[in-house]
Design a protein around this motif. Structure first.
Motif, PDB file in Angstrom:
ATOM      1  N   THR A  85       0.814  -1.220   0.000  1.00 44.36           N
ATOM      2  CA  THR A  85       0.000   0.000   0.000  1.00 44.36           C
ATOM      3  C   THR A  85       0.847   1.269   0.000  1.00 44.36           C
ATOM      4  O   THR A  85       0.304   2.361   0.028  1.00 44.36           O
ATOM      5  CB  THR A  85      -0.933   0.028   1.230  1.00 44.36           C
ATOM      6  OG1 THR A  85      -0.134   0.010   2.420  1.00 44.36           O
ATOM      7  CG2 THR A  85      -1.886  -1.154   1.227  1.00 44.36           C
TER       8      THR A  85
ATOM      9  N   GLN B  17      -0.683  -7.542  -2.831  1.00 42.44           N
ATOM     10  CA  GLN B  17      -2.000  -7.098  -2.400  1.00 42.44           C
ATOM     11  C   GLN B  17      -2.969  -8.273  -2.273  1.00 42.44           C
ATOM     12  O   GLN B  17      -4.004  -8.160  -1.619  1.00 42.44           O
ATOM     13  CB  GLN B  17      -2.560  -6.061  -3.377  1.00 42.44           C
ATOM     14  CG  GLN B  17      -1.969  -4.675  -3.167  1.00 42.44           C
ATOM     15  CD  GLN B  17      -2.472  -3.682  -4.187  1.00 42.44           C
ATOM     16  OE1 GLN B  17      -2.847  -4.036  -5.299  1.00 42.44           O
ATOM     17  NE2 GLN B  17      -2.480  -2.416  -3.812  1.00 42.44           N
TER      18      GLN B  17
ATOM     19  N   HIS C 195      -8.009  -1.171   6.919  1.00 41.38           N
ATOM     20  CA  HIS C 195      -8.516  -2.103   5.917  1.00 41.38           C
ATOM     21  C   HIS C 195      -9.870  -2.627   6.368  1.00 41.38           C
ATOM     22  O   HIS C 195     -10.296  -2.428   7.514  1.00 41.38           O
ATOM     23  CB  HIS C 195      -7.521  -3.232   5.639  1.00 41.38           C
ATOM     24  CG  HIS C 195      -7.314  -4.174   6.775  1.00 41.38           C
ATOM     25  ND1 HIS C 195      -8.246  -5.121   7.154  1.00 41.38           N
ATOM     26  CD2 HIS C 195      -6.269  -4.335   7.623  1.00 41.38           C
ATOM     27  CE1 HIS C 195      -7.791  -5.817   8.174  1.00 41.38           C
ATOM     28  NE2 HIS C 195      -6.607  -5.361   8.483  1.00 41.38           N
TER      29      HIS C 195
ATOM     30  N   GLY D 247     -12.837   8.509  -6.019  1.00 41.58           N
ATOM     31  CA  GLY D 247     -11.996   8.014  -7.096  1.00 41.58           C
ATOM     32  C   GLY D 247     -11.738   8.993  -8.222  1.00 41.58           C
ATOM     33  O   GLY D 247     -10.967   8.698  -9.116  1.00 41.58           O
TER      34      GLY D 247
ATOM     35  N   TYR E  73      -6.154   7.246 -11.241  1.00 39.00           N
ATOM     36  CA  TYR E  73      -6.116   7.090  -9.788  1.00 39.00           C
ATOM     37  C   TYR E  73      -5.044   6.089  -9.372  1.00 39.00           C
ATOM     38  O   TYR E  73      -4.994   4.983  -9.893  1.00 39.00           O
ATOM     39  CB  TYR E  73      -7.470   6.612  -9.247  1.00 39.00           C
ATOM     40  CG  TYR E  73      -7.551   6.709  -7.748  1.00 39.00           C
ATOM     41  CD1 TYR E  73      -7.928   7.887  -7.135  1.00 39.00           C
ATOM     42  CD2 TYR E  73      -7.195   5.627  -6.946  1.00 39.00           C
ATOM     43  CE1 TYR E  73      -7.974   8.008  -5.762  1.00 39.00           C
ATOM     44  CE2 TYR E  73      -7.239   5.731  -5.562  1.00 39.00           C
ATOM     45  CZ  TYR E  73      -7.631   6.925  -4.975  1.00 39.00           C
ATOM     46  OH  TYR E  73      -7.661   7.032  -3.608  1.00 39.00           O
ATOM     47  N   GLY E  74      -4.193   6.487  -8.452  1.00 35.37           N
ATOM     48  CA  GLY E  74      -3.304   5.572  -7.746  1.00 35.37           C
ATOM     49  C   GLY E  74      -2.069   5.121  -8.482  1.00 35.37           C
ATOM     50  O   GLY E  74      -1.096   5.841  -8.564  1.00 35.37           O
ATOM     51  N   ARG E  75      -2.130   3.922  -9.028  1.00 31.08           N
ATOM     52  CA  ARG E  75      -0.919   3.309  -9.551  1.00 31.08           C
ATOM     53  C   ARG E  75      -0.301   4.098 -10.685  1.00 31.08           C
ATOM     54  O   ARG E  75       0.909   4.285 -10.727  1.00 31.08           O
ATOM     55  CB  ARG E  75      -1.248   1.872  -9.988  1.00 31.08           C
ATOM     56  CG  ARG E  75      -0.116   1.111 -10.670  1.00 31.08           C
ATOM     57  CD  ARG E  75       1.224   1.181  -9.975  1.00 31.08           C
ATOM     58  NE  ARG E  75       1.226   0.903  -8.560  1.00 31.08           N
ATOM     59  CZ  ARG E  75       2.307   0.977  -7.794  1.00 31.08           C
ATOM     60  NH1 ARG E  75       3.464   1.352  -8.298  1.00 31.08           N
ATOM     61  NH2 ARG E  75       2.234   0.703  -6.511  1.00 31.08           N
TER      62      ARG E  75
ATOM     63  N   LEU F  28      -4.205   6.386   1.680  1.00 30.82           N
ATOM     64  CA  LEU F  28      -4.522   5.524   0.544  1.00 30.82           C
ATOM     65  C   LEU F  28      -5.483   4.412   0.943  1.00 30.82           C
ATOM     66  O   LEU F  28      -6.421   4.086   0.207  1.00 30.82           O
ATOM     67  CB  LEU F  28      -3.240   4.923  -0.024  1.00 30.82           C
ATOM     68  CG  LEU F  28      -2.344   5.876  -0.816  1.00 30.82           C
ATOM     69  CD1 LEU F  28      -1.022   5.195  -1.132  1.00 30.82           C
ATOM     70  CD2 LEU F  28      -3.022   6.326  -2.086  1.00 30.82           C
ATOM     71  N   GLY F  29      -5.262   3.831   2.116  1.00 25.53           N
ATOM     72  CA  GLY F  29      -6.127   2.748   2.560  1.00 25.53           C
ATOM     73  C   GLY F  29      -7.551   3.217   2.777  1.00 25.53           C
ATOM     74  O   GLY F  29      -8.510   2.562   2.345  1.00 25.53           O
TER      75      GLY F  29
ATOM     76  N   SER G 283      -9.191   4.027  -0.485  1.00 31.26           N
ATOM     77  CA  SER G 283      -9.627   2.811  -1.160  1.00 31.26           C
ATOM     78  C   SER G 283     -10.973   2.338  -0.634  1.00 31.26           C
ATOM     79  O   SER G 283     -11.834   1.889  -1.398  1.00 31.26           O
ATOM     80  CB  SER G 283      -8.578   1.713  -0.968  1.00 31.26           C
ATOM     81  OG  SER G 283      -9.009   0.496  -1.512  1.00 31.26           O
TER      82      SER G 283
ATOM     83  N   ILE H 233     -13.670   4.441  -2.055  1.00 34.58           N
ATOM     84  CA  ILE H 233     -13.932   4.076  -3.455  1.00 34.58           C
ATOM     85  C   ILE H 233     -14.824   2.847  -3.500  1.00 34.58           C
ATOM     86  O   ILE H 233     -15.771   2.770  -4.297  1.00 34.58           O
ATOM     87  CB  ILE H 233     -12.599   3.827  -4.193  1.00 34.58           C
ATOM     88  CG1 ILE H 233     -11.850   5.149  -4.364  1.00 34.58           C
ATOM     89  CG2 ILE H 233     -12.850   3.195  -5.567  1.00 34.58           C
ATOM     90  CD1 ILE H 233     -10.440   4.981  -4.864  1.00 34.58           C
ATOM     91  N   HIS H 234     -14.542   1.855  -2.637  1.00 31.66           N
ATOM     92  CA  HIS H 234     -15.409   0.674  -2.550  1.00 31.66           C
ATOM     93  C   HIS H 234     -16.850   1.072  -2.228  1.00 31.66           C
ATOM     94  O   HIS H 234     -17.797   0.505  -2.761  1.00 31.66           O
ATOM     95  CB  HIS H 234     -14.906  -0.286  -1.470  1.00 31.66           C
ATOM     96  CG  HIS H 234     -13.789  -1.177  -1.913  1.00 31.66           C
ATOM     97  ND1 HIS H 234     -13.917  -2.076  -2.948  1.00 31.66           N
ATOM     98  CD2 HIS H 234     -12.517  -1.307  -1.465  1.00 31.66           C
ATOM     99  CE1 HIS H 234     -12.780  -2.732  -3.112  1.00 31.66           C
ATOM    100  NE2 HIS H 234     -11.915  -2.277  -2.225  1.00 31.66           N
TER     101      HIS H 234
END
Length: 451
Positions: free
Chosen positions: A70, A84, A276, A362, A369-371, A401-402, A405, A408-409
């Motif tokens: 993460t 992950q 998480h 997001g 987003y992100g990566r 970030l966690g 995430s 976003i879920h």
């Protein structure tokens, strides 16, 4: 005399360490071949092999791998993708272990201290397992038992971590992870101290006592030790299951979780470093249970002030204020070029709170987003000579970030800008210092370590 199961666990761990070391040794050879001989390194295949080796371990290395997955730029994307997928889902240890652990912690008559105690574990994680029990006063309890040999496992696993990261850094010097390793080691050692976790739990209960939509377990001190933590059991549903059954609850849950994580940070300089899905559950009234306080990070007030200063610097395009904020975060010897690259990442992290409008977490201005953003930052850092990530940045970044995430879920649509600005209104480093000092002293929680 050591009991048989602990000996077997230790010998099994040695065997699995051998698999990990062999896997990483193979990586070292292949990295050298790619760099000096032009040989093609199949990172994806090796990452999968490494995941398979790590996946059989019960202990800290699994948690470290999940943490690294993460933290952007810490490892190549192929590794992140595989790591992950690691889950702390090792099967729980059996009843003989439970009886030995409970006897060693509470004495030979330990069972008389409970009205009842369930033999089967209710949950198993990387460092310990949880059993339900009933107190004589009728309270439902959660008893978390630490697995055997965890102290030596941490030391061995941290050596494996150093080897893994050292191999990668010899190949790619864009990000120095020296401070990341220091931070991970400190937090892992803390996670083994259940007395400290009990203090963290009480600290959070106090900090969040006025938040009606957030619940924290109550520790039972007389049934807790350094390797056994007993607290009240908080009933609730997994968040994604609750949302599936109640889709209209998305925004309310996101708001409750936002306050659960960021009220402690901006009012007291404390953050729950492990956001998480397994660490919270939902009650029928949409309030949330915040669980597991093994990974709590206390920040110096100047670091939290730097977080807010950087936000204002980005809003106002104030480069000098941004430079000072990065220094307050602990970045040293940074050039203007490095600051420009770090600002790319900062704008990504702060994007949800930059615009005064309702939006999902997001979204970003460039649709990425992100990566993808992390890859761009990594490439630019390599170009400008690299940077050493300060240790205090590690868990702030990971938590942001966690939690992002999770939002976003949830597909929550909220005016994050207003939520954030309401939270930091009237903030001052001086006020935070006074509040933090008083609260930490009250609960005998150590202040932030010097950088």
């Amino acid at each position: 005399m050591a009991d048989g199961s602990e000996e077997n666990t230790f010998s099994g761990r040695l065997s699995r360490y051998a698999r990990v070391s062999t896997s990483m040794g193979g990586l070292a050879a292949r990295l050298a071949g790619e760099r000096y001989l032009g040989m093609k390194l199949e990172r994806g295949k090796h990452a999968n092999d490494l995941k398979e080796a790590l996946g059989g371990l019960r202990g800290p290395l699994v948690k470290v791998a999940q943490m690294l997955a993460t933290i952007p730029e810490a490892l190549p994307k192929e590794y992140v993708s595989e790591l992950q997928q690691l889950q702390a889902n090792a099967p729980p240890m059996g009843w003989p272990f439970v009886k030995r652990r409970m006897t060693s912690e509470l004495g030979p008559n330990w069972s008389s201290k409970f009205k009842s105690f369930e033999k089967e574990a209710a949950a198993a994680a990387s460092l310990g397992q949880v059993h339900k029990a009933y107190h004589h006063d009728g309270r439902l309890l959660a008893c978390k038992l630490q697995y055997p040999d965890m102290q030596s496992a941490v030391e061995a696993d941290l050596r494996q971590l150093k080897l893994l990261i050292g191999i990668y850094e010899r190949y790619d010097k864009a990000v120095s992870t020296k401070q990341i390793q220091v931070e991970l080691a400190a937090r892992l050692h803390e996670e083994l101290d259940y007395r400290l976790e009990a203090k963290h739990c009480a600290l959070y209960a106090d900090i969040l006592k006025d938040e009606a939509t957030v619940h924290v377990p109550e520790v039972v001190p007389e049934l807790s030790t350094g390797r056994l933590l007993t607290s009240t059991w908080l009933e609730g549903q997994p968040i994604l299951k609750f949302v599936a059954d109640h889709p209209d609850a998305r925004d309310a849950l996101a708001l409750n979780m936002f306050r659960a994580w960021y009220v402690p940070l901006y009012y007291y300089g404390v953050i729950h470093g492990d956001p998480h899905l397994g660490n919270y559950s939902v009650r029928p009234d949409k309030s949330i249970n915040l669980l597991d306080f093994g990974c709590v990070r206390v920040f110096p007030p100047r670091f939290v002030a730097g977080v807010i200063d950087l936000y204002h610097a980005l809003l106002e395009d104030d480069e000098e204020r941004a430079v000072q904020a990065f220094r307050n975060w602990g970045f040293t010897n940074i050039t203007r070029e490095v600051v420009d690259v770090l600002t790319i990442w900062a704008r990504f992290l702060y994007a949800p709170v930059m615009d005064d409008r309702v939006r999902t977490m997001g979204e970003t201005n460039n649709g990425v987003y992100g990566r993808e953003t992390a890859e761009k930052v990594h490439a630019e850092l390599r170009r400008v000579g690299g940077v050493e990530v300060p240790r205090e940045f590690v868990f702030m970044d990971r938590a942001a970030l966690g939690l992002g995430s999770v939002f976003i879920h949830l597909k929550a649509e909220i005016n994050w800008y207003r939520l954030f600005n309401e939270l930091i209104e009237g903030f001052s480093e001086k006020k935070l210092t006074a509040r933090q000092s008083k609260m930490l002293a009250k609960h005998d929680v150590p202040a932030a370590e010097a950088a």
